[in-house]
Design an enzyme around this catalytic site. Structure first.
Site, PDB file in Angstrom:
ATOM      1  N   GLY A 108       0.565  -1.338  -0.057  1.00  0.00           N
ATOM      2  CA  GLY A 108      -0.192  -0.220   0.099  1.00  0.00           C
ATOM      3  C   GLY A 108       0.941   1.419  -0.027  1.00  0.00           C
ATOM      4  O   GLY A 108       0.305   2.129   0.455  1.00  0.00           O
ATOM      5  N   GLY A 110       1.866   2.759  -2.643  1.00  0.00           N
ATOM      6  CA  GLY A 110       1.205   3.653  -3.611  1.00  0.00           C
ATOM      7  C   GLY A 110       1.924   3.517  -5.082  1.00  0.00           C
ATOM      8  O   GLY A 110       2.190   4.430  -5.551  1.00  0.00           O
ATOM      9  N   SER A 111       2.093   2.236  -5.324  1.00  0.00           N
ATOM     10  CA  SER A 111       2.780   2.032  -6.611  1.00  0.00           C
ATOM     11  C   SER A 111       2.202   2.386  -7.721  1.00  0.00           C
ATOM     12  O   SER A 111       2.644   3.015  -8.652  1.00  0.00           O
ATOM     13  CB  SER A 111       3.076   0.850  -6.892  1.00  0.00           C
ATOM     14  OG  SER A 111       1.896  -0.276  -6.802  1.00  0.00           O
ATOM     15  N   SER A 112       0.715   2.669  -7.861  1.00  0.00           N
ATOM     16  CA  SER A 112      -0.126   3.127  -8.957  1.00  0.00           C
ATOM     17  C   SER A 112       0.171   4.638  -9.167  1.00  0.00           C
ATOM     18  O   SER A 112       0.585   5.343 -10.087  1.00  0.00           O
ATOM     19  CB  SER A 112      -1.560   3.014  -8.803  1.00  0.00           C
ATOM     20  OG  SER A 112      -1.677   1.838  -8.188  1.00  0.00           O
ATOM     21  N   ASP A 155      -1.485  10.849  -2.537  1.00  0.00           N
ATOM     22  CA  ASP A 155      -0.286  10.114  -2.746  1.00  0.00           C
ATOM     23  C   ASP A 155       0.434  10.532  -4.127  1.00  0.00           C
ATOM     24  O   ASP A 155       1.564  10.176  -4.115  1.00  0.00           O
ATOM     25  CB  ASP A 155      -0.818   8.357  -3.052  1.00  0.00           C
ATOM     26  CG  ASP A 155      -2.248   8.463  -3.931  1.00  0.00           C
ATOM     27  OD1 ASP A 155      -2.669   9.704  -4.346  1.00  0.00           O
ATOM     28  OD2 ASP A 155      -2.699   7.331  -4.184  1.00  0.00           O
TER      29      ASP A 155
HETATM   30  O1  PMV Z   1      -4.815   2.809   1.356  1.00  0.00           O
HETATM   31  P1  PMV Z   1      -3.856   4.034   0.815  1.00  0.00           P
HETATM   32  O2  PMV Z   1      -2.485   4.127   1.408  1.00  0.00           O
HETATM   33  O3  PMV Z   1      -3.962   4.350  -0.574  1.00  0.00           O
HETATM   34  O4  PMV Z   1      -4.742   5.457   1.291  1.00  0.00           O
HETATM   35  C1  PMV Z   1      -6.026   5.685   1.252  1.00  0.00           C
HETATM   36  C2  PMV Z   1      -6.400   7.029   2.105  1.00  0.00           C
HETATM   37  C3  PMV Z   1      -7.760   7.374   1.714  1.00  0.00           C
HETATM   38  O5  PMV Z   1      -7.868   8.644   2.560  1.00  0.00           O
HETATM   39  C4  PMV Z   1      -8.699   6.299   2.333  1.00  0.00           C
HETATM   40  C5  PMV Z   1      -8.172   7.499   0.279  1.00  0.00           C
HETATM   41  C6  PMV Z   1      -7.524   8.760  -0.323  1.00  0.00           C
HETATM   42  O6  PMV Z   1      -7.457   8.885  -1.685  1.00  0.00           O
HETATM   43  O7  PMV Z   1      -7.164   9.940   0.257  1.00  0.00           O
END
Ligand code: PMV
Length: 323
Positions: A108, A110-112, A155
């Site tokens: 998680g 954030g590779s995308s 991200d």
């Molecule tokens: O699961 P992750 O690390 O991609 O984080 C998501 C964070 C959220 O606030 C739930 C969604 C977002 O795009 O901000």
């Protein structure tokens, strides 16, 4: 115009404000030193060739006009970035793109979003288009929304700017909070979470209990504001207390799991200032703010509780040209 370039961009860890940021609130995100690396070369035809072994694509080829939902999942962010760049600045050739990640896409990190940023940055460098960070962010954020429909863009911001950022949903405000490393331990649950599903679950809860969920979000917004000041002042003990409160509120939104709780409690019992899940919840990673003298104890406790400690530095540099 160059015909080959290598770009890298960092992964990210959400520190405070997840979920509330989807509704326009602020969050704090830090870039990590595990990076996505992308090599882009121009080719003579008008197609895009993609080699992305970490998402199972050994040799994929299609036209830039291919519709996104027809593409394999692992190709969508790359094609979307190319399409959005092409929508603003004309591509003058075909492309051969190879991706290579320092980190597993399971964590998680954030590779995308990192791959999207690398591709758009590579195209701007190859075709000599001067983009400032906000323009790069806007192209990439649109690309991510085109693929997954939801997301605050935090991200993307981490991959572009690096460091530790104060970010307001959609990119309404993006400010560097600190470039120093924060005293964090990161534990992986071993469970891959699906962010889009969790965001939808929270949206459902908000629809059924609008006043309660809105007031939880408002409290999270206050936490983020205070956390920003505490990071600047280096007061990690109080930052840990805020992490604990933020975790309680995330639990109340229904995104916590037993495994996350076990790792968080183990970290706190072993002397962390505070701990919380990081990101959408449902699995992925937790973070703990620790006094340096307790770091080893906290790491051991997380492993003993069934987690995997991931050794990463935070506050890492944003997107950059490698060669
Ligand atoms: O699961 P992750 O690390 O991609 O984080 C998501 C964070 C959220 O606030 C739930 C969604 C977002 O795009 O901000």
């Amino acid at each position: 115009m160059k015909n080959k370039i290598e770009i890298s961009a960092p992964g990210k860890l959400m520190l405070f404000g997840e979920h509330a940021v989807v509704y326009g609130g602020p969050c704090i995100v830090t870039a990590v030193n595990q990076r996505m690396r992308v090599v882009v070369e121009t080719t003579k035809d008008r197609e895009i060739e993609l080699k992305a072994p970490e998402v199972g694509l050994k040799h994929f080829k299609d036209s830039v006009s291919a519709s996104l939902d027809r593409l394999p999942k692992g190709a969508r962010f790359v094609f979307s970035a190319v399409k959005n760049f092409n929508g603003r600045f004309e591509l003058l050739s075909g492309l051969r793109i190879r991706t290579n990640s320092d980190f597993s896409n399971e964590f998680g990190f954030g590779s995308s979003s990192s791959v999207t940023v690398c591709v758009a940055k590579a195209l701007s460098a190859i075709f000599d288009v001067d983009l400032d960070n906000k323009e790069l962010f806007d192209i990439c954020y649109k690309s991510v929304l085109d693929v997954q429909g939801v997301g605050s863009g935090f991200d993307i911001a981490a991959a572009v700017w690096g460091g530790t950022l104060y970010f307001v949903g959609g990119g309404k405000k993006i400010a560097q909070v600190s470039k120093k490393e924060l005293p964090l331990v990161v534990g992986y649950t071993g469970i891959k979470a699906d962010t889009a599903t969790l965001v939808k679950e929270v949206a459902f809860l908000k629809k059924s209990k609008p006043r309660i969920v809105s007031s939880i979000f408002r409290t999270i917004d206050f936490i983020v504001g205070d956390a920003r000041r505490l990071i600047v002042n280096g007061n990690f003990k109080r930052l840990g207390e805020l992490a604990n409160i933020n975790q309680g509120l995330l639990d109340s939104l229904g995104v916590n799991t037993t495994k996350l709780s076990n790792l968080i409690i183990a970290a706190k019992d072993a002397g962390a200032y505070g701990a919380k899940l990081s990101g959408a919840g449902g699995g992925d990673c937790m973070i703990a703010f620790v006094p340096e003298r307790k770091r080893k104890f906290v790491e051991k406790a997380i492993e003993k509780a069934g987690g995997k400690v991931i050794s990463v530095k935070n506050g890492a540099e944003g997107v950059r040209i490698e060669k």
